[in-house]
Structures are given as structure tokens and as C-alpha cells.
Scaffold this motif. Structure first.
Motif, PDB file in Angstrom:
ATOM      1  N   ARG A  46      -4.294  22.697   8.260  1.00 43.36           N
ATOM      2  CA  ARG A  46      -4.610  23.078   9.579  1.00 43.36           C
ATOM      3  C   ARG A  46      -4.303  21.966  10.505  1.00 43.36           C
ATOM      4  NH1 ARG A  46      -7.778  27.728   9.090  1.00 43.36           N
ATOM      5  NH2 ARG A  46      -8.953  27.979   7.332  1.00 43.36           N
ATOM      6  N   GLU A  47      -3.220  21.388  10.354  1.00 47.55           N
ATOM      7  CA  GLU A  47      -2.720  20.553  11.410  1.00 47.55           C
ATOM      8  C   GLU A  47      -1.275  21.005  11.652  1.00 47.55           C
ATOM      9  OE1 GLU A  47      -4.540  16.281   9.722  1.00 47.55           O
ATOM     10  OE2 GLU A  47      -2.500  16.663   9.176  1.00 47.55           O
ATOM     11  N   LEU A  48      -0.859  20.652  12.843  1.00 45.86           N
ATOM     12  CA  LEU A  48       0.432  20.926  13.284  1.00 45.86           C
ATOM     13  C   LEU A  48       0.896  19.378  13.385  1.00 45.86           C
ATOM     14  CD1 LEU A  48       2.897  22.263  14.586  1.00 45.86           C
ATOM     15  CD2 LEU A  48       1.695  21.753  16.899  1.00 45.86           C
ATOM     16  N   ARG A  49       2.183  19.211  12.880  1.00 41.56           N
ATOM     17  CA  ARG A  49       2.744  17.938  12.798  1.00 41.56           C
ATOM     18  C   ARG A  49       4.190  17.756  13.181  1.00 41.56           C
ATOM     19  NH1 ARG A  49       1.496  15.952   6.134  1.00 41.56           N
ATOM     20  NH2 ARG A  49      -0.608  16.374   6.582  1.00 41.56           N
ATOM     21  N   ILE A  50       4.143  16.754  14.218  1.00 42.35           N
ATOM     22  CA  ILE A  50       5.538  16.502  14.960  1.00 42.35           C
ATOM     23  C   ILE A  50       6.042  15.220  14.376  1.00 42.35           C
ATOM     24  CG2 ILE A  50       6.361  16.494  17.259  1.00 42.35           C
ATOM     25  CD1 ILE A  50       4.095  18.250  18.288  1.00 42.35           C
ATOM     26  N   HIS A  51       7.288  15.288  14.038  1.00 41.42           N
ATOM     27  CA  HIS A  51       7.924  14.283  13.678  1.00 41.42           C
ATOM     28  C   HIS A  51       9.329  13.835  14.804  1.00 41.42           C
ATOM     29  CE1 HIS A  51       6.442  14.830   9.641  1.00 41.42           C
ATOM     30  NE2 HIS A  51       6.378  16.023   9.874  1.00 41.42           N
ATOM     31  N   GLU A  52       9.400  12.798  15.090  1.00 38.66           N
ATOM     32  CA  GLU A  52      10.483  12.137  16.166  1.00 38.66           C
ATOM     33  C   GLU A  52      10.738  10.788  15.961  1.00 38.66           C
ATOM     34  OE1 GLU A  52       8.691  13.083  19.870  1.00 38.66           O
ATOM     35  OE2 GLU A  52       6.692  11.942  19.582  1.00 38.66           O
ATOM     36  N   GLY A  53      11.697  10.477  16.590  1.00 40.44           N
ATOM     37  CA  GLY A  53      12.204   8.807  16.401  1.00 40.44           C
ATOM     38  C   GLY A  53      13.250   8.675  15.519  1.00 40.44           C
ATOM     39  N   LEU A  54      14.162   7.686  16.008  1.00 45.03           N
ATOM     40  CA  LEU A  54      15.368   7.452  15.197  1.00 45.03           C
ATOM     41  C   LEU A  54      15.162   6.099  14.579  1.00 45.03           C
ATOM     42  CD1 LEU A  54      18.389   7.814  14.153  1.00 45.03           C
ATOM     43  CD2 LEU A  54      19.164   6.793  16.350  1.00 45.03           C
ATOM     44  N   LEU A  55      15.063   4.979  15.291  1.00 50.72           N
ATOM     45  CA  LEU A  55      14.649   3.638  14.844  1.00 50.72           C
ATOM     46  C   LEU A  55      13.180   3.210  14.281  1.00 50.72           C
ATOM     47  CD1 LEU A  55      16.988   1.457  17.481  1.00 50.72           C
ATOM     48  CD2 LEU A  55      17.529   2.232  15.340  1.00 50.72           C
ATOM     49  N   TRP A  56      12.308   3.976  15.413  1.00 49.71           N
ATOM     50  CA  TRP A  56      11.063   4.218  15.015  1.00 49.71           C
ATOM     51  C   TRP A  56      10.367   5.379  14.779  1.00 49.71           C
ATOM     52  CZ3 TRP A  56      13.142   0.892  18.702  1.00 49.71           C
ATOM     53  CH2 TRP A  56      13.025  -0.397  18.496  1.00 49.71           C
ATOM     54  N   ARG A  57      10.316   5.746  13.583  1.00 50.05           N
ATOM     55  CA  ARG A  57       9.794   6.830  13.135  1.00 50.05           C
ATOM     56  C   ARG A  57       8.486   7.120  13.680  1.00 50.05           C
ATOM     57  NH1 ARG A  57      13.646   9.841   9.944  1.00 50.05           N
ATOM     58  NH2 ARG A  57      15.518   8.826  10.435  1.00 50.05           N
ATOM     59  N   ARG A  58       8.023   8.319  14.111  1.00 51.14           N
ATOM     60  CA  ARG A  58       6.584   8.570  14.492  1.00 51.14           C
ATOM     61  C   ARG A  58       6.106   9.869  14.037  1.00 51.14           C
ATOM     62  NH1 ARG A  58       4.337   8.412  20.592  1.00 51.14           N
ATOM     63  NH2 ARG A  58       6.034  10.190  20.836  1.00 51.14           N
ATOM     64  N   THR A  59       5.089  10.483  13.534  1.00 50.42           N
ATOM     65  CA  THR A  59       4.559  11.529  13.000  1.00 50.42           C
ATOM     66  C   THR A  59       3.187  11.552  13.605  1.00 50.42           C
ATOM     67  OG1 THR A  59       5.968  11.387  10.926  1.00 50.42           O
ATOM     68  CG2 THR A  59       3.773  13.096  10.953  1.00 50.42           C
ATOM     69  N   ARG A  60       3.018  12.782  14.406  1.00 51.62           N
ATOM     70  CA  ARG A  60       1.737  13.097  15.232  1.00 51.62           C
ATOM     71  C   ARG A  60       1.217  14.086  14.257  1.00 51.62           C
ATOM     72  NH1 ARG A  60       2.659  13.780  21.279  1.00 51.62           N
ATOM     73  NH2 ARG A  60       4.656  14.648  20.506  1.00 51.62           N
ATOM     74  N   ALA A  61       0.064  14.002  14.004  1.00 53.27           N
ATOM     75  CA  ALA A  61      -0.846  15.204  13.333  1.00 53.27           C
ATOM     76  C   ALA A  61      -2.064  15.551  14.139  1.00 53.27           C
ATOM     77  CB  ALA A  61      -1.338  14.630  11.846  1.00 53.27           C
TER      78      ALA A  61
END
Length: 475
Positions: free
Chosen positions: A88-103
Motif C-alpha cells: 500500500r505504498e507508492l515508491r519513487i526512486h531517483e538520483g544518480l550520485l545520491w540515490r533517493r527512494t520516497r515511500a
């Protein structure tokens, strides 16, 4: 093939190895659309004075180099950006040098908006914007997706948000794995159609574009247009020579005067309000079309506004507040509009859809004591507050009249505030705070009345949350 855990039946991509939904990318044209927007920002940032100093050739070369650099960054960002639904989460992954994942927990989802800027409309794409509790801005803008993909993802997220906290089982009478209302049915071998099935909604109101234009002519900004024109003429006549800089500065000044009313007309053009089950859908926009979906259960407050120049025609504006979506009076986008302009009967019919049994014309509003005029010499006669069976209502504004209604179930806290002058006069202000939304303030009430009102509000809010907004028992 079994469905993705937590996904709406028949919606979303097939799970990959280990039963985890594969990560999805945005549309390949996304970097180029972002680059086109950056081009306008780059030209504006470099200013007219840069053009006059370096000449047209060097100016064009600088713009091209900066645009190519921005485009490379956008392509790299697009390649490393992805999203998928896990449980029940939407996960968004982004970033090249600093990887970030928003849940983003979907139980915090308040509204979903499909936005189509002009360039996206020409490309057949759309942007999906999510508004969540506690966010002062859009939490997860996904720009850009195909229109069909954005519509399917919107329905899926809203369905999951509505089911948050409930067991993921089919309703009675619906076979397990059957699609819910408005969701596409799986085709052969579990393939999901790319075009979503639209739910038939009930039209509530469509705003006349003529009324919208007239309403924005009846604004202080419109009355300042002659002064703006005079300023432009002064620039032309006072300049030593007829220069490009004089033309640009004059047009910039005139655009600043006309910006807000023109923006309102463009944003609210072809405004249409539709009721779909327990949701409201708002569609509007001329250059940038928007389609916002708001579950009625997420509504925190409704504000009715009567601008001074509109009162001769009997017009008012209805605005909607949703938790986590902070939109001020001067903000653009129109994402908080229920009625950009209309007459009281139309406003009341819309109110009946959102807050039944709440009549704006018959709210039992009472004014503060006469001694409050020492603090509010012009506003005291129009200030008011009322506790009805369903809502807490407050009124303010001697020039622009404003009435805010807040359902008791949406009240998160109640405060009693006294300023130094209020202490001298035996007055206090009662605030009813909502979750990430506005606070309804009953200003400068008698001190004993303020404490009694605060206690009553606390009891009514507790009762509404415990009983699902049932009427408060009275003696």
C-alpha cells in the motif's frame, strides 16, 4: 498469474521475479519537455540587459549551451527515475550520485490531479500529481506519463487509498479477483487494457466562461489597467530613444498588473464539476488542462467568499480545502476551486453534495460583544461564529466577506488565544485547527463564551470522530 500484492485486481503490471512489481519509468519524451520549459526559464533569467551587452549571436549561443546542459541532466535524471506500487505504498526512486527512494503511504493520499500543460497536450502526455496529508506542496509529481497510463494509475492509487486499513478482499457478491467499479477488466492472459474504463459521473455544474471573464474584470487589478497603460506610455515618451529595453520594461510592468486576473481566467476556463460516487472530479484549464479527483471523505473545510465588487451581481466563490494541500488566495492552478464564480443557489446545491444539511444562508452566526469594536472597528459587525449540528462556522471580512465551515470530524485541536489588548477587554479568540489545512477562528469572543465554545467544540469533535460524524446529542 497471481495479482500484485496490495494492487487493485486487474490493474497494474504483472509481478516480476519474487512477486515484486517491476519498476516503471516515465515516458521517454519527459526529458525533452522539461528541457523546453527550462529554455523559457533560462531566457528569463539572463534578462534583457544581457542581450543588450553581448549581442544577439552570443546570447543565442549561451542559451543553446545552457539548454543542452540542462537536457543532459534531465536525460540522466529520467534514466535513474522509476516508480512502482509495493503493498500500500507508492515508491519513487531517483538520483544518480545520491540515490533517493520516497515511500508514500496511500492511506495519506488526499487528492490526485492529472495535469496537462500545453506541450504535454501536444505530445499526448500528462503529469500525475499526488497530494498527501502534511505536505505543503505536491508530494510525488510524475511527469510525464501517457494519458491512459496516468488515468489507470490514478484510479489504482485512489482505490488502494480507499481500501487502506481494510482487508484486501472483494466485496460481497463480487468474485475474488474481479475488477472494482471503474477499473479495467483483465484481458486474455491477464493483460490489462491500456485505456481505462471511465466511471459515469453526474454533472453538478459548468461555469459560464462569460461570467468568468466578467468576474475577473470586477477585480482591483482590472481597475489598475489604465494606470499600467499610462506607465507604458510614460516609458515610451520619456526614453531618450525608442529602445527595445523601454518596450520590454513597459510590457513587463503591464503584464505584472494583469497577471492575476488573466491567470485566473486561463486556469478556470471551461470549469466543470462532476460527482462520481464518493468523489468529486474537477476539470478546468485553457492552456493547461487539469483533472483533479478528491474523495469527499478528505474534505477539511469549505470557504465561501463574497468579493466587494461581486456583491452587486450576487456572485460568490467557493473554495475547497483538503488535508496537505495548502493553496492561498493568490495562488494559481485553481486546484482548490469548487465554484470559481456563481450565484447563491448554485453554491448551495454544490454545498449539499459535500456537506449535506449545511445551509450558508441560514447559519446561526452570532457577533462578538460590542467592546470588540475597540480591536475591530470595521469588522466587528460582520464577524460571527456558530456551532450547528454538523459544522463549526465562522465569518469575517468587512470588505471581502468570508464564511468558513469545518466539519467537526475534521477538527484536530482547539485553542483559546488572548492577546494583551484582548486580556484588557475580557476577550479571546477560539481556533479550530484541521489536519494540515486552515484554522477556523472565532475572533474576539467574550472570555467565558470562548472557553465554553472551546469545550463544546472539543466534545463535538470527539463525538464526530467516534461515531462517524453523527449529529451531536443535545438536551
Amino acid at each position: 498469474m497471481p495479482p500484485v500484492p496490495g494492487a487493485a485486481p486487474g490493474v497494474g503490471p504483472a509481478p516480476g521475479p519474487g512477486g515484486v512489481e517491476p519498476r516503471q519509468r516515465l515516458h521517454p519524451l519527459s526529458p525533452f519537455l522539461h528541457g523546453a520549459k527550462s529554455l523559457l526559464a533560462i531566457i528569463a533569467a539572463m534578462s534583457w540587459s544581457t542581450l543588450s551587452r553581448v549581442g544577439l549571436g552570443w546570447f543565442a549561443l549561451m542559451v543553446v549551451l545552457l539548454l543542452l546542459g540542462s537536457l543532459v541532466l534531465y536525460v540522466v535524471s529520467w534514466y535513474n527515475t522509476g516508480y512502482h506500487v509495493v503493498g500500500r505504498e507508492l515508491r519513487i526512486h531517483e538520483g544518480l550520485l545520491w540515490r533517493r527512494t520516497r515511500a508514500i503511504p496511500l492511506e495519506r493520499l488526499q487528492a490526485v490531479e492529472v495535469v496537462r500543460p500545453l506541450l504535454a497536450r501536444l505530445s499526448g502526455l500528462a503529469e500525475l500529481r499526488l497530494e498527501v496529508v502534511g505536505g505543503g506542496k505536491t508530494e510525488a509529481p510524475l511527469a510525464y506519463l501517457r494519458i491512459a497510463d496516468a488515468a489507470v494509475l490514478r484510479e489504482r492509487l485512489l482505490t488502494l487509498a480507499g481500501r487502506a486499513g481494510a482487508p484486501a478482499v472483494a466485496p460481497a457478491g463480487v468474485p475474488q479477483g474481479a475488477p472494482g467499479p471503474g477499473m479495467p477488466a483483465p484481458g486474455p492472459a491477464g493483460v490489462v487494457p491500456t485505456k481505462p474504463v471511465e466511471v459515469a459521473g453526474r454533472d453538478l455544474h459548468a461555469v459560464s466562461n462569460r461570467d468568468l471573464l466578467v468576474s475577473q474584470l470586477l477585480t482591483p487589478q482590472a481597475f489598475l489597467v489604465p494606470f499600467g497603460v499610462a506607465f507604458v506610455l510614460y516609458q515610451f515618451l520619456s526614453a531618450a530613444s525608442f529602445s527595445f529595453i523601454a518596450v520590454a520594461s513597459g510590457l513587463t510592468a503591464l503584464a505584472g498588473v494583469l497577471l492575476q486576473p488573466v491567470r485566473r481566467v486561463v486556469d478556470d476556463w471551461n470549469f466543470r464539476l462532476v460527482r462520481e460516487d464518493e468523489r468529486l472530479r474537477v476539470r478546468h484549464g485553457l492552456l493547461e488542462t487539469r483533472a483533479q479527483t478528491v474523495p469527499l471523505v478528505r474534505v477539511q473545510a469549505i470557504v465561501a467568499t463574497w468579493p466587494l465588487l461581486w456583491r452587486a451581481k450576487g456572485w460568490l466563490l467557493l473554495r475547497l480545502h483538503v488535508a496537505g494541500v495548502s493553496v492561498g488566495e493568490g495562488d494559481s492552478g485553481g486546484t482548490d476551486r469548487l465554484l470559481p464564480v456563481g450565484v447563491p443557489p448554485t453554491a448551495q446545491s454544490i454545498m449539499n453534495e459535500v456537506l449535506p444539511r449545511v445551509d450558508l444562508a441560514t447559519l446561526p452566526l452570532t457577533t462578538p460583544p460590542a467592546r470588540a469594536r475597540w480591536l475591530h472597528p470595521f469588522a466587528q459587525p460582520v464577524m460571527g461564529a456558530a456551532l450547528t449540528d454538523e459544522v463549526f462556522a465562522v465569518r469575517s471580512g468587512p470588505i471581502t466577506r468570508l464564511v468558513m465551515v469545518v466539519p467537526y470530524a475534521r477538527i484536530q485541536s482547539v485553542r483559546v488565544i488572548q492577546g494583551p489588548l484582548q486580556r484588557r477587554l475580557g476577550l479571546a479568540t477560539v481556533y479550530a485547527d484541521t489536519a494540515g489545512g486552515p484554522s477556523a477562528a472565532a475572533g474576539s469572543r467574550d472570555l467565558r463564551e470562548a472557553w465554553a465554545m472551546a469545550a463544546d467544540l472539543t466534545a463535538r469533535a470527539r463525538h464526530a470522530r467516534a461515531t462517524g460524524a453523527a449529529p451531536f446529542p443535545t438536551a
